[in-house]
Design a protein around this motif. Structure first.
Motif, PDB file in Angstrom:
ATOM      1  N   PHE A  39       0.823  -1.201   0.000  1.00  0.00           N
ATOM      2  CA  PHE A  39       0.000   0.000   0.000  1.00  0.00           C
ATOM      3  C   PHE A  39       0.862   1.260   0.000  1.00  0.00           C
ATOM      4  CE2 PHE A  39      -3.847  -2.215   2.104  1.00  0.00           C
ATOM      5  CZ  PHE A  39      -4.481  -2.334   0.879  1.00  0.00           C
ATOM      6  N   ASN A  40       2.139   1.098  -0.341  1.00  0.00           N
ATOM      7  CA  ASN A  40       3.075   2.228  -0.312  1.00  0.00           C
ATOM      8  C   ASN A  40       3.111   2.788   1.114  1.00  0.00           C
ATOM      9  OD1 ASN A  40       4.381   4.892  -1.061  1.00  0.00           O
ATOM     10  ND2 ASN A  40       4.164   4.018  -3.093  1.00  0.00           N
ATOM     11  N   VAL A  41       3.256   4.086   1.284  1.00  0.00           N
ATOM     12  CA  VAL A  41       3.331   4.666   2.629  1.00  0.00           C
ATOM     13  C   VAL A  41       2.015   4.532   3.381  1.00  0.00           C
ATOM     14  CG1 VAL A  41       5.136   6.299   2.023  1.00  0.00           C
ATOM     15  CG2 VAL A  41       2.769   6.947   1.714  1.00  0.00           C
ATOM     16  N   LEU A  73      -2.302   2.566   7.945  1.00  0.00           N
ATOM     17  CA  LEU A  73      -3.404   1.655   8.245  1.00  0.00           C
ATOM     18  C   LEU A  73      -3.059   0.776   9.443  1.00  0.00           C
ATOM     19  CD1 LEU A  73      -4.380   2.626   5.439  1.00  0.00           C
ATOM     20  CD2 LEU A  73      -4.909   0.246   4.897  1.00  0.00           C
ATOM     21  N   LEU A  74      -1.843   0.287   9.458  1.00  0.00           N
ATOM     22  CA  LEU A  74      -1.411  -0.654  10.486  1.00  0.00           C
ATOM     23  C   LEU A  74      -1.415  -0.036  11.877  1.00  0.00           C
ATOM     24  CD1 LEU A  74      -0.384  -3.580  10.743  1.00  0.00           C
ATOM     25  CD2 LEU A  74       1.935  -2.681  10.515  1.00  0.00           C
ATOM     26  N   SER A  75      -1.144   1.254  11.983  1.00  0.00           N
ATOM     27  CA  SER A  75      -1.063   1.909  13.286  1.00  0.00           C
ATOM     28  C   SER A  75      -2.389   2.542  13.715  1.00  0.00           C
ATOM     29  CB  SER A  75       0.039   2.981  13.269  1.00  0.00           C
ATOM     30  OG  SER A  75      -0.158   3.905  12.217  1.00  0.00           O
ATOM     31  N   SER A  76      -3.446   2.369  12.932  1.00  0.00           N
ATOM     32  CA  SER A  76      -4.757   2.928  13.263  1.00  0.00           C
ATOM     33  C   SER A  76      -5.341   2.251  14.503  1.00  0.00           C
ATOM     34  CB  SER A  76      -5.727   2.755  12.097  1.00  0.00           C
ATOM     35  OG  SER A  76      -5.289   3.452  10.948  1.00  0.00           O
ATOM     36  N   LYS A  77      -6.183   2.972  15.249  1.00  0.00           N
ATOM     37  CA  LYS A  77      -6.774   2.442  16.474  1.00  0.00           C
ATOM     38  C   LYS A  77      -7.781   1.341  16.193  1.00  0.00           C
ATOM     39  CE  LYS A  77      -8.496   6.040  18.427  1.00  0.00           C
ATOM     40  NZ  LYS A  77      -9.143   6.896  19.467  1.00  0.00           N
ATOM     41  N   THR A  78      -8.526   1.474  15.103  1.00  0.00           N
ATOM     42  CA  THR A  78      -9.571   0.506  14.756  1.00  0.00           C
ATOM     43  C   THR A  78      -9.562   0.267  13.247  1.00  0.00           C
ATOM     44  OG1 THR A  78     -11.240   2.216  14.387  1.00  0.00           O
ATOM     45  CG2 THR A  78     -11.045   1.331  16.647  1.00  0.00           C
ATOM     46  N   LEU A  79     -10.255  -0.776  12.828  1.00  0.00           N
ATOM     47  CA  LEU A  79     -10.396  -1.016  11.391  1.00  0.00           C
ATOM     48  C   LEU A  79     -11.183   0.103  10.725  1.00  0.00           C
ATOM     49  CD1 LEU A  79     -11.084  -4.860  11.190  1.00  0.00           C
ATOM     50  CD2 LEU A  79      -8.934  -3.644  10.801  1.00  0.00           C
ATOM     51  N   GLY A 122      -2.585  -0.736  17.091  1.00  0.00           N
ATOM     52  CA  GLY A 122      -2.897   0.697  17.105  1.00  0.00           C
ATOM     53  C   GLY A 122      -1.911   1.500  17.927  1.00  0.00           C
ATOM     54  N   ASN A 123      -1.477   2.613  17.374  1.00  0.00           N
ATOM     55  CA  ASN A 123      -0.533   3.496  18.062  1.00  0.00           C
ATOM     56  C   ASN A 123      -0.757   4.899  17.514  1.00  0.00           C
ATOM     57  OD1 ASN A 123       1.948   5.062  18.563  1.00  0.00           O
ATOM     58  ND2 ASN A 123       2.764   3.142  19.381  1.00  0.00           N
ATOM     59  N   GLU A 124      -1.379   5.763  18.306  1.00  0.00           N
ATOM     60  CA  GLU A 124      -1.767   7.081  17.833  1.00  0.00           C
ATOM     61  C   GLU A 124      -0.572   7.916  17.410  1.00  0.00           C
ATOM     62  OE1 GLU A 124      -4.312   9.867  16.490  1.00  0.00           O
ATOM     63  OE2 GLU A 124      -4.809   7.866  17.238  1.00  0.00           O
ATOM     64  N   THR A 125       0.528   7.811  18.160  1.00  0.00           N
ATOM     65  CA  THR A 125       1.725   8.584  17.817  1.00  0.00           C
ATOM     66  C   THR A 125       2.269   8.162  16.459  1.00  0.00           C
ATOM     67  OG1 THR A 125       2.304   8.840  20.149  1.00  0.00           O
ATOM     68  CG2 THR A 125       4.059   9.200  18.534  1.00  0.00           C
ATOM     69  N   LEU A 126       2.369   6.830  16.255  1.00  0.00           N
ATOM     70  CA  LEU A 126       2.853   6.336  14.967  1.00  0.00           C
ATOM     71  C   LEU A 126       1.870   6.659  13.852  1.00  0.00           C
ATOM     72  CD1 LEU A 126       4.369   2.829  15.819  1.00  0.00           C
ATOM     73  CD2 LEU A 126       5.586   4.917  15.167  1.00  0.00           C
ATOM     74  N   GLN A 182      -0.067   9.265  13.574  1.00  0.00           N
ATOM     75  CA  GLN A 182       0.108  10.663  13.189  1.00  0.00           C
ATOM     76  C   GLN A 182       1.383  10.847  12.361  1.00  0.00           C
ATOM     77  OE1 GLN A 182      -0.052  13.030  16.748  1.00  0.00           O
ATOM     78  NE2 GLN A 182      -2.190  12.513  17.183  1.00  0.00           N
ATOM     79  N   LEU A 183       2.426  10.117  12.734  1.00  0.00           N
ATOM     80  CA  LEU A 183       3.681  10.206  11.980  1.00  0.00           C
ATOM     81  C   LEU A 183       3.488   9.652  10.570  1.00  0.00           C
ATOM     82  CD1 LEU A 183       6.705  10.902  12.061  1.00  0.00           C
ATOM     83  CD2 LEU A 183       7.127   8.579  12.880  1.00  0.00           C
ATOM     84  N   HIS A 184       2.819   8.522  10.483  1.00  0.00           N
ATOM     85  CA  HIS A 184       2.574   7.930   9.169  1.00  0.00           C
ATOM     86  C   HIS A 184       1.631   8.798   8.341  1.00  0.00           C
ATOM     87  CE1 HIS A 184       3.621   3.853  11.174  1.00  0.00           C
ATOM     88  NE2 HIS A 184       4.686   4.381  10.619  1.00  0.00           N
ATOM     89  N   ASP A 185       0.660   9.453   8.997  1.00  0.00           N
ATOM     90  CA  ASP A 185      -0.209  10.389   8.288  1.00  0.00           C
ATOM     91  C   ASP A 185       0.607  11.523   7.672  1.00  0.00           C
ATOM     92  OD1 ASP A 185      -2.564   9.058   8.742  1.00  0.00           O
ATOM     93  OD2 ASP A 185      -3.171  10.281  10.448  1.00  0.00           O
ATOM     94  N   GLN A 186       1.602  11.975   8.413  1.00  0.00           N
ATOM     95  CA  GLN A 186       2.464  13.048   7.910  1.00  0.00           C
ATOM     96  C   GLN A 186       3.213  12.583   6.670  1.00  0.00           C
ATOM     97  OE1 GLN A 186       5.208  14.633  10.811  1.00  0.00           O
ATOM     98  NE2 GLN A 186       6.493  15.590   9.253  1.00  0.00           N
ATOM     99  N   PHE A 187       3.770  11.365   6.725  1.00  0.00           N
ATOM    100  CA  PHE A 187       4.486  10.828   5.571  1.00  0.00           C
ATOM    101  C   PHE A 187       3.563  10.684   4.368  1.00  0.00           C
ATOM    102  CE2 PHE A 187       7.503   8.463   8.656  1.00  0.00           C
ATOM    103  CZ  PHE A 187       8.272   9.613   8.782  1.00  0.00           C
TER     104      PHE A 187
END
Length: 345
Positions: A82-84, A89-95, A210-214, A216-221
């Motif tokens: 899925f590229n970046v 997706l993997l670090s999201s809190k829920t599906l 799920g990891n909110e910090t990660l 947000q970081l992945h969202d930035q990327f």
């Protein structure tokens, strides 16, 4: 009406090739037969034209004799496909959050895909439509997307979760065994759109990854990647400006050019280079937004007309009939009937 050529991420193309190779085909040979550059698969920033991907699926079906070959995508799970977006997706809190991110960043994976996440009282439904360019998108590309998404969710959760139902826009094939083995749920064919539906319980359960910090970081990327990708095309930038300006009335070419910090002449030339024009882009943007707004049951046709920048609602009705061959009210009724059929099946 002509628009810039749609493309697919090389990461997603790599997933397709790996799935085809599990079916006994050679990815390198397929690319060579079709005159495609196989080395692009090793470049995560490379993009492959949508029509080339269509020909790849067509060739794969021809060689394998298996029209359901797209379902094999569920066997090659890796976030990088899925590229970046995959790591977001993997670090999201829920599906549910994961699907929302997939919809938000879908164009990174493939520009031809059109996704919408709908919520019902008891479930969440992802609707999918992949568009072709000069060639219609093959059914196998839709099958692959649905199969991969389900397998990815099962991999993320560690559970063999099952959808409530899966919908396909083509007639039921004679042999359903591959579909039944993969999805393990009611299947609906000849639907207006491809879709996959999950219960709220499954979609809203916390994910161990799920990891909110990660996240947000992945969202930035992902956001930065999307920005880099889109800034190369004035069409996409202009469409974003149009979406912002339309509720204020029909945007003028000068207003859009100013927002993009260029002259109207430069805007016109850049759009022409991308095989479109300001008027064509305005028309297509209104058309796409109209489809989205009509899915919102609480929005009146008058409100939609004004949100699309039409000072006179009658102009909206005429434009809509030109786009879809029917009035907006009738179009909305068909959407609701389609949704009711899905819920009742």
């Amino acid at each position: 009406m002509s628009y810039p050529e749609r493309t697919t991420s090389s990461s997603w193309a790599m997933a397709i090739v790996q799935a085809l190779e599990l079916e006994g085909l050679s990815g390198a040979d397929l690319f060579a037969d079709l005159g495609m550059d196989y080395s692009l698969l090793s470049d995560p920033d490379a993009r492959i034209p949508q029509d080339q991907m269509t020909r790849l699926w067509q060739r794969a079906v021809s060689l394998s004799g298996n029209p359901a070959i797209g379902l094999g995508m569920g066997k090659v799970i890796r976030p990088a496909h899925f590229n970046v977006v995959g790591f977001s997706l993997l670090s999201s809190k829920t599906l549910k959050d994961s699907l929302a991110r997939l919809v938000r960043y879908q164009r990174i994976i493939g520009e031809a895909s059109d996704m919408a996440l709908l919520q019902t009282p008891d479930s969440y439904v992802l609707e999918l439509q992949i568009h072709g360019d000069s060639l219609p998108a093959p059914t196998q590309s839709h099958d692959a997307a649905l199969a991969y998404l389900l397998a990815f969710f099962r991999w993320m959760t560690g559970d063999r979760i099952t959808p409530q139902r899966v919908g396909f826009a083509y007639p039921a094939p004679a042999d359903l065994s591959a579909y039944e083995a993969l999805f393990e749920c009611p299947l609906a064919f000849s639907r207006p759109r491809y879709s996959i539906e999950f219960s709220r319980q499954v979609m809203e359960a916390p994910l161990a990854t799920g990891n909110e910090t990660l996240a947000q970081l992945h969202d930035q990327f992902a956001g930065e990647y999307l920005a880099r990708f889109e800034q190369t095309r004035v069409t996409h930038q202009a469409r974003q400006v149009l979406c912002r300006l339309l509720p204020q009335g029909e945007p003028k070419r000068q207003a859009v050019a100013s927002a993009l910090r260029m002259s109207t002449r430069t805007l016109q030339r850049r759009l022409q280079d991308e095989n479109t024009s300001f008027q064509q882009l305005l028309d297509e943007t209104r058309r796409e937004l109209a489809m989205q707004f009509l899915r919102q049951k609480r929005m009146t046709l008058l409100e939609i007309a004004y949100l699309l920048g039409f000072a006179d609602p009658s102009n909206f009705f005429r434009a809509f009939k030109r786009w879809f061959g029917m009035p907006p009210g009738q179009y909305r009724e068909q959407l609701q009937e389609s949704q009711s059929m899905t819920e009742d099946s």
